[in-house]
Design a protein around this motif. Sequence first.
Motif, PDB file in Angstrom:
ATOM      1  N   THR A  79       0.806  -1.223   0.000  1.00 24.35           N
ATOM      2  CA  THR A  79       0.000   0.000   0.000  1.00 24.35           C
ATOM      3  C   THR A  79       0.839   1.273   0.000  1.00 24.35           C
ATOM      4  O   THR A  79       0.329   2.338  -0.344  1.00 24.35           O
ATOM      5  CB  THR A  79      -0.936   0.049   1.220  1.00 24.35           C
ATOM      6  N   GLY A  80       2.081   1.178   0.392  1.00 27.61           N
ATOM      7  CA  GLY A  80       2.911   2.367   0.513  1.00 27.61           C
ATOM      8  C   GLY A  80       2.599   3.180   1.762  1.00 27.61           C
ATOM      9  O   GLY A  80       3.096   4.291   1.921  1.00 27.61           O
ATOM     10  N   CYS A  81       1.790   2.628   2.642  1.00 29.68           N
ATOM     11  CA  CYS A  81       1.425   3.325   3.880  1.00 29.68           C
ATOM     12  C   CYS A  81       2.491   3.067   4.946  1.00 29.68           C
ATOM     13  O   CYS A  81       3.250   2.110   4.871  1.00 29.68           O
ATOM     14  CB  CYS A  81       0.066   2.842   4.383  1.00 29.68           C
ATOM     15  N   SER A  82       2.507   3.941   5.955  1.00 29.86           N
ATOM     16  CA  SER A  82       3.477   3.762   7.027  1.00 29.86           C
ATOM     17  C   SER A  82       2.873   3.077   8.253  1.00 29.86           C
ATOM     18  O   SER A  82       3.596   2.647   9.138  1.00 29.86           O
ATOM     19  CB  SER A  82       4.085   5.108   7.427  1.00 29.86           C
ATOM     20  N   SER A  83       1.532   2.975   8.291  1.00 32.60           N
ATOM     21  CA  SER A  83       0.880   2.240   9.380  1.00 32.60           C
ATOM     22  C   SER A  83      -0.401   1.598   8.859  1.00 32.60           C
ATOM     23  O   SER A  83      -1.030   2.105   7.920  1.00 32.60           O
ATOM     24  CB  SER A  83       0.573   3.153  10.568  1.00 32.60           C
ATOM     25  N   VAL A  84      -0.802   0.520   9.486  1.00 28.77           N
ATOM     26  CA  VAL A  84      -2.006  -0.215   9.089  1.00 28.77           C
ATOM     27  C   VAL A  84      -3.245   0.671   9.249  1.00 28.77           C
ATOM     28  O   VAL A  84      -4.198   0.568   8.470  1.00 28.77           O
ATOM     29  CB  VAL A  84      -2.123  -1.520   9.911  1.00 28.77           C
ATOM     30  N   GLU A  85      -3.231   1.558  10.228  1.00 29.67           N
ATOM     31  CA  GLU A  85      -4.381   2.429  10.486  1.00 29.67           C
ATOM     32  C   GLU A  85      -4.713   3.342   9.301  1.00 29.67           C
ATOM     33  O   GLU A  85      -5.837   3.797   9.160  1.00 29.67           O
ATOM     34  CB  GLU A  85      -4.141   3.275  11.746  1.00 29.67           C
ATOM     35  N   GLU A  86      -3.743   3.610   8.444  1.00 33.51           N
ATOM     36  CA  GLU A  86      -3.950   4.477   7.275  1.00 33.51           C
ATOM     37  C   GLU A  86      -4.690   3.769   6.136  1.00 33.51           C
ATOM     38  O   GLU A  86      -5.155   4.422   5.203  1.00 33.51           O
ATOM     39  CB  GLU A  86      -2.598   4.943   6.719  1.00 33.51           C
ATOM     40  N   ILE A  87      -4.807   2.462   6.199  1.00 41.37           N
ATOM     41  CA  ILE A  87      -5.317   1.675   5.072  1.00 41.37           C
ATOM     42  C   ILE A  87      -6.831   1.549   5.141  1.00 41.37           C
ATOM     43  O   ILE A  87      -7.396   1.207   6.181  1.00 41.37           O
ATOM     44  CB  ILE A  87      -4.663   0.271   5.066  1.00 41.37           C
ATOM     45  N   ASN A  88      -7.487   1.795   4.017  1.00 41.99           N
ATOM     46  CA  ASN A  88      -8.930   1.614   3.886  1.00 41.99           C
ATOM     47  C   ASN A  88      -9.273   0.172   4.262  1.00 41.99           C
ATOM     48  O   ASN A  88      -8.576  -0.764   3.873  1.00 41.99           O
ATOM     49  CB  ASN A  88      -9.331   1.923   2.436  1.00 41.99           C
ATOM     50  N   SER A  89     -10.369  -0.013   4.991  1.00 42.50           N
ATOM     51  CA  SER A  89     -10.710  -1.349   5.500  1.00 42.50           C
ATOM     52  C   SER A  89     -10.969  -2.356   4.378  1.00 42.50           C
ATOM     53  O   SER A  89     -10.626  -3.538   4.510  1.00 42.50           O
ATOM     54  CB  SER A  89     -11.909  -1.282   6.447  1.00 42.50           C
TER      55      SER A  89
END
Length: 148
Positions: A79-89
């Motif tokens: 996803t290129g995100c830095s934390s799981v919380e940033e990811i759409n469910s």
Amino acid sequence: MRVIDLLNKTKKLYDRKIEYYNAENFIALVYKQSAIEAEDMVLLPFYKTDSITYELYDYEFSITVTNDPDMEKYILKRTGCSSVEEINSKIFTKLTKCHAELEFGQDEATASAIISYLNYILENHDLKADVISACGHFDSANLYFEYF
């Protein structure tokens, strides 16, 4: 039991020398297994009828067998995100259903991961809507996959 052993018992279609395995038939066989040998693999789903072959590449399933499984690292990399919380469910669910990282010898986890994935694609409303949009109809009996 190995995945290929179950696939050899699964209903198949052949199209241009490509072997496609029926998802509903395969899941019924997997349900009967308590363990399936953990191995690197990919299942690439297709919606197939006599006149249609529609690749559902966005729902490809993979298993990676490793000494150090880390699903969170995999998801963040994808996803290129830095934390799981940033990811759409929805995206998080798709990534966790369409990939498994297992340690060598986790044969029970292999069966569970395959069952979870197959249930996901057989019941997924977005996948059904995508198929209906492209093909005009949806019947889960027409879900097949290639094995790599």
